[in-house]
Design a protein around this motif. Structure first.
Motif, PDB file in Angstrom:
ATOM      1  N   LEU A 205       0.779  -1.124  -0.107  1.00 43.05           N
ATOM      2  CA  LEU A 205      -0.012  -0.121   0.036  1.00 43.05           C
ATOM      3  C   LEU A 205       0.880   1.161   0.066  1.00 43.05           C
ATOM      4  N   SER A 206       0.266   2.383  -0.658  1.00 43.79           N
ATOM      5  CA  SER A 206       0.911   3.639  -0.582  1.00 43.79           C
ATOM      6  C   SER A 206       0.947   4.033   1.174  1.00 43.79           C
ATOM      7  N   GLU A 207       0.304   3.657   1.893  1.00 44.32           N
ATOM      8  CA  GLU A 207       0.295   4.017   3.378  1.00 44.32           C
ATOM      9  C   GLU A 207       0.018   2.550   4.077  1.00 44.32           C
ATOM     10  N   PRO A 208       1.329   2.120   4.456  1.00 43.18           N
ATOM     11  CA  PRO A 208       1.227   0.857   5.054  1.00 43.18           C
ATOM     12  C   PRO A 208       0.262   0.287   6.134  1.00 43.18           C
ATOM     13  N   ILE A 209      -0.134  -0.809   6.200  1.00 42.99           N
ATOM     14  CA  ILE A 209      -0.969  -1.309   7.624  1.00 42.99           C
ATOM     15  C   ILE A 209       0.009  -1.487   8.620  1.00 42.99           C
ATOM     16  N   SER A 210       0.425  -0.334   9.270  1.00 42.60           N
ATOM     17  CA  SER A 210       1.787  -0.359  10.283  1.00 42.60           C
ATOM     18  C   SER A 210       1.361  -1.152  11.560  1.00 42.60           C
ATOM     19  N   LEU A 211       2.264  -1.449  12.234  1.00 45.78           N
ATOM     20  CA  LEU A 211       2.220  -2.153  13.506  1.00 45.78           C
ATOM     21  C   LEU A 211       2.730  -0.968  14.499  1.00 45.78           C
ATOM     22  N   LEU A 212       1.701  -0.446  15.417  1.00 47.61           N
ATOM     23  CA  LEU A 212       1.956   0.822  16.143  1.00 47.61           C
ATOM     24  C   LEU A 212       2.527   0.299  17.248  1.00 47.61           C
ATOM     25  N   GLY A 213       3.701   1.119  17.480  1.00 47.67           N
ATOM     26  CA  GLY A 213       4.671   0.801  18.706  1.00 47.67           C
ATOM     27  C   GLY A 213       5.249  -0.745  18.445  1.00 47.67           C
ATOM     28  N   ARG A 214       6.046  -1.203  19.509  1.00 47.27           N
ATOM     29  CA  ARG A 214       7.011  -2.104  19.150  1.00 47.27           C
ATOM     30  C   ARG A 214       6.355  -3.379  20.112  1.00 47.27           C
ATOM     31  N   LEU A 215       6.207  -4.504  19.277  1.00 50.54           N
ATOM     32  CA  LEU A 215       5.882  -5.723  19.899  1.00 50.54           C
ATOM     33  C   LEU A 215       6.886  -6.514  19.866  1.00 50.54           C
ATOM     34  N   HIS A 216       7.312  -6.880  21.256  1.00 51.27           N
ATOM     35  CA  HIS A 216       8.537  -7.627  21.514  1.00 51.27           C
ATOM     36  C   HIS A 216       8.611  -8.774  22.352  1.00 51.27           C
ATOM     37  N   ASP A 217       9.481  -9.814  22.349  1.00 49.21           N
ATOM     38  CA  ASP A 217       9.647 -10.775  23.422  1.00 49.21           C
ATOM     39  C   ASP A 217      10.335 -10.114  24.614  1.00 49.21           C
ATOM     40  N   TRP A 218       9.804 -10.571  25.592  1.00 48.02           N
ATOM     41  CA  TRP A 218      10.608 -10.266  26.951  1.00 48.02           C
ATOM     42  C   TRP A 218      11.743 -10.864  27.149  1.00 48.02           C
ATOM     43  N   LEU A 219      12.938 -10.199  27.457  1.00 44.68           N
ATOM     44  CA  LEU A 219      14.054 -10.738  27.644  1.00 44.68           C
ATOM     45  C   LEU A 219      14.231 -11.463  28.986  1.00 44.68           C
ATOM     46  N   GLU A 220      13.714 -11.343  29.835  1.00 48.63           N
ATOM     47  CA  GLU A 220      13.805 -12.287  31.505  1.00 48.63           C
ATOM     48  C   GLU A 220      12.656 -13.022  31.550  1.00 48.63           C
ATOM     49  N   PRO A 221      12.558 -14.255  30.890  1.00 45.22           N
ATOM     50  CA  PRO A 221      11.527 -15.336  30.975  1.00 45.22           C
ATOM     51  C   PRO A 221      11.039 -15.389  32.585  1.00 45.22           C
ATOM     52  N   PRO A 222      12.106 -15.431  33.472  1.00 45.12           N
ATOM     53  CA  PRO A 222      11.674 -15.691  35.007  1.00 45.12           C
ATOM     54  C   PRO A 222      10.601 -14.482  35.323  1.00 45.12           C
ATOM     55  N   ARG A 275      -8.293  -0.446  -6.553  1.00 46.94           N
ATOM     56  CA  ARG A 275      -7.771  -0.359  -8.002  1.00 46.94           C
ATOM     57  C   ARG A 275      -6.569   0.059  -8.179  1.00 46.94           C
ATOM     58  N   ASN A 276      -6.039   0.930  -7.289  1.00 44.60           N
ATOM     59  CA  ASN A 276      -4.546   1.285  -7.409  1.00 44.60           C
ATOM     60  C   ASN A 276      -3.726   1.231  -6.242  1.00 44.60           C
ATOM     61  N   TRP A 277      -4.322   0.638  -5.112  1.00 40.54           N
ATOM     62  CA  TRP A 277      -3.609   0.212  -3.865  1.00 40.54           C
ATOM     63  C   TRP A 277      -3.384   1.500  -3.066  1.00 40.54           C
ATOM     64  N   SER A 278      -3.926   2.587  -3.228  1.00 43.47           N
ATOM     65  CA  SER A 278      -3.682   3.639  -2.204  1.00 43.47           C
ATOM     66  C   SER A 278      -4.405   3.664  -1.037  1.00 43.47           C
ATOM     67  N   ALA A 279      -3.939   4.238  -0.042  1.00 41.65           N
ATOM     68  CA  ALA A 279      -4.657   4.261   1.371  1.00 41.65           C
ATOM     69  C   ALA A 279      -4.382   5.474   2.116  1.00 41.65           C
ATOM     70  N   ARG A 280      -5.400   5.863   2.875  1.00 38.37           N
ATOM     71  CA  ARG A 280      -5.224   6.909   3.828  1.00 38.37           C
ATOM     72  C   ARG A 280      -6.130   6.770   4.994  1.00 38.37           C
ATOM     73  N   THR A 281      -5.792   7.411   6.161  1.00 40.30           N
ATOM     74  CA  THR A 281      -6.214   7.205   7.464  1.00 40.30           C
ATOM     75  C   THR A 281      -7.303   8.009   7.544  1.00 40.30           C
ATOM     76  N   LEU A 282      -8.368   7.613   7.911  1.00 40.74           N
ATOM     77  CA  LEU A 282      -9.521   8.381   8.235  1.00 40.74           C
ATOM     78  C   LEU A 282      -9.591   8.728   9.662  1.00 40.74           C
ATOM     79  N   ASP A 283      -9.383   7.954  10.615  1.00 38.63           N
ATOM     80  CA  ASP A 283      -9.480   8.116  11.797  1.00 38.63           C
ATOM     81  C   ASP A 283      -8.319   7.306  12.750  1.00 38.63           C
ATOM     82  N   SER A 284      -7.266   8.254  13.296  1.00 40.51           N
ATOM     83  CA  SER A 284      -6.158   7.474  13.710  1.00 40.51           C
ATOM     84  C   SER A 284      -6.585   6.903  15.091  1.00 40.51           C
ATOM     85  N   ARG A 285      -7.594   6.965  15.679  1.00 37.71           N
ATOM     86  CA  ARG A 285      -8.033   6.762  17.177  1.00 37.71           C
ATOM     87  C   ARG A 285      -8.844   5.502  17.056  1.00 37.71           C
ATOM     88  N   ALA A 286      -9.705   5.170  16.016  1.00 40.06           N
ATOM     89  CA  ALA A 286     -10.668   4.055  15.916  1.00 40.06           C
ATOM     90  C   ALA A 286     -10.015   2.771  16.069  1.00 40.06           C
TER      91      ALA A 286
END
Length: 387
Positions: A205-222, A275-286
């Protein structure tokens, strides 16, 4: 009080026959389907889907006037189990066939006389997805979706109950007239599947379906606690080549003292032109969306355990081209929107001005008609898939 029919726990995944003369509903835990005659207002019978372990009927569909399809997940929660589809004779209720699909249910839509499902890896694993098309006769066709990640996987010490659960849930929308399915996931291209040939194409997409923030593995299993982390996406087909995508990203952390926290961030509402794979955000909080009477409605809420707050973005109505029609309820958290013909019933979460009492609105104009009870489920149309 009106006419009644006993449901006996059959309150899941309902759908109406094409002439709306019959209703099929499922159970949570017993893998049973009940058929109801809505003209004579009586139970036609129950059908058991044999399962090795308790299963829940998470969706049903009608494959013509005399056949229903049921989607059963065992164990029946949250896309973690194995998925089975059963064909049911609705004339004299009986099981015709069942097919075990060998994957966790991630998303689903009804398509003509068939079902379109997105399955993740079986059990508690993350991996690539596949799209499965099940016909009324039990015929199965499938296509791999190598770019679409899905599933559920724990990380950490499960015996002590202190672990992180990664959950990746993609969104699915179907273009019925064009016989296409679209599968969306955070950080991935859109998968377009031709439902006639099952050919898969990916689109950036022209504006990707992003992953907001960082999703991570915790480094200290205990130090891990039981918490959930990962993206959830939903997709809606609007017609005219347009696709809407929304959802949430869930995050988790643990302090040095072992205190667990979990919070959501909105993925926002995006409008995609296929039809052209353009994208735009209508509501950033939805976080959620509903399409009704030519109006795209955005709403939702997120929870943050760090400060014990629930926040939202009210209710906004857009035209199909993305122009804003109305906005109501400020920044209130909105818990749900129930379509009712050309009207909607809107329910508010805790802290909303309509919490405990829903509002009946004109879906096109947003005009509030009156306040109504928000403590019942209205069986107006087929229940959407849930997992």
């Amino acid at each position: 009080p009106g006419r009644r029919v006993p449901l006996a726990g059959h309150t899941f995944g309902w759908s109406f026959s094409p002439d709306r003369a019959r209703l099929v509903l499922g159970t949570d835990g017993s893998a049973e389907v009940r058929l109801v005659d809505l003209r004579r207002w009586r139970v036609l019978g129950d059908v058991q889907v044999p399962m090795a372990a308790p299963g829940s009927v998470l969706a049903t569909a009608w494959a013509g006037a005399t056949r229903a399809l049921a989607v059963v997940v065992s164990p029946g929660c949250c896309g973690l189990g194995d998925t089975t589809v059963a064909g049911i004779d609705a004339r004299r209720p009986r099981l015709l066939w069942q097919r075990r699909l060998g994957g966790s249910l991630q998303a689903g839509e009804r398509f003509r006389h068939s079902l379109v499902l997105v399955l993740g890896p079986p059990g508690r694993r993350l991996g690539s997805s596949r799209l499965v098309l099940i016909g009324p006769d039990g015929r199965i066709r499938s296509a791999p979706l190598l770019e679409i990640r899905s599933g559920s996987q724990p990380v950490g010490d499960r015996q002590s109950g202190r672990f992180l659960l990664h959950e990746w849930n993609p969104g699915l929308a179907v273009d019925p007239s064009g016989a296409r399915a679209f599968v969306v996931q955070a950080g991935a291209p859109v998968a377009e599947v031709d439902l006639r040939t099952l050919r898969v194409r990916y689109h950036t997409l022209s504006e990707p379906i992003s992953l907001l923030g960082r999703l991570h593995d915790w480094l200290e299993p205990p130090a891990m606690a039981k918490a959930q982390e990962g993206p959830n996406r939903e997709a809606l087909w609007l017609g005219h080549g347009l696709l809407a995508v929304t959802g949430t990203d869930t995050h988790a952390s643990v302090s040095a003292g072992g205190r667990e926290a979990q919070w959501d961030t909105p993925a926002g509402l995006k409008l995609i032109d296929t039809r052209n794979w353009s994208a735009r955000t209508l509501d950033s909080r939805a976080t959620r969306a509903v399409f009704l009477s030519g109006t795209l409605l955005s709403f939702g809420f997120v929870w943050d355990s760090r400060n014990q707050t629930m926040s939202g973005s009210g209710l906004t109505g857009y035209t199909i081209d993305g122009s804003r029609r109305f906005h109501l309820y400020g920044d209130d958290p909105i818990s749900g929107v129930q379509p009712l013909g050309k009207r909607i019933i809107v329910g508010g979460a805790a802290g909303s001005r309509i919490f405990g009492r829903g509002a009946l609105l004109d879906a096109r104009t947003g005009r509030e008609l009156r306040r109504v009870d928000w403590n019942i489920s209205l069986l107006v149309g087929d229940e959407p898939f849930w997992y």
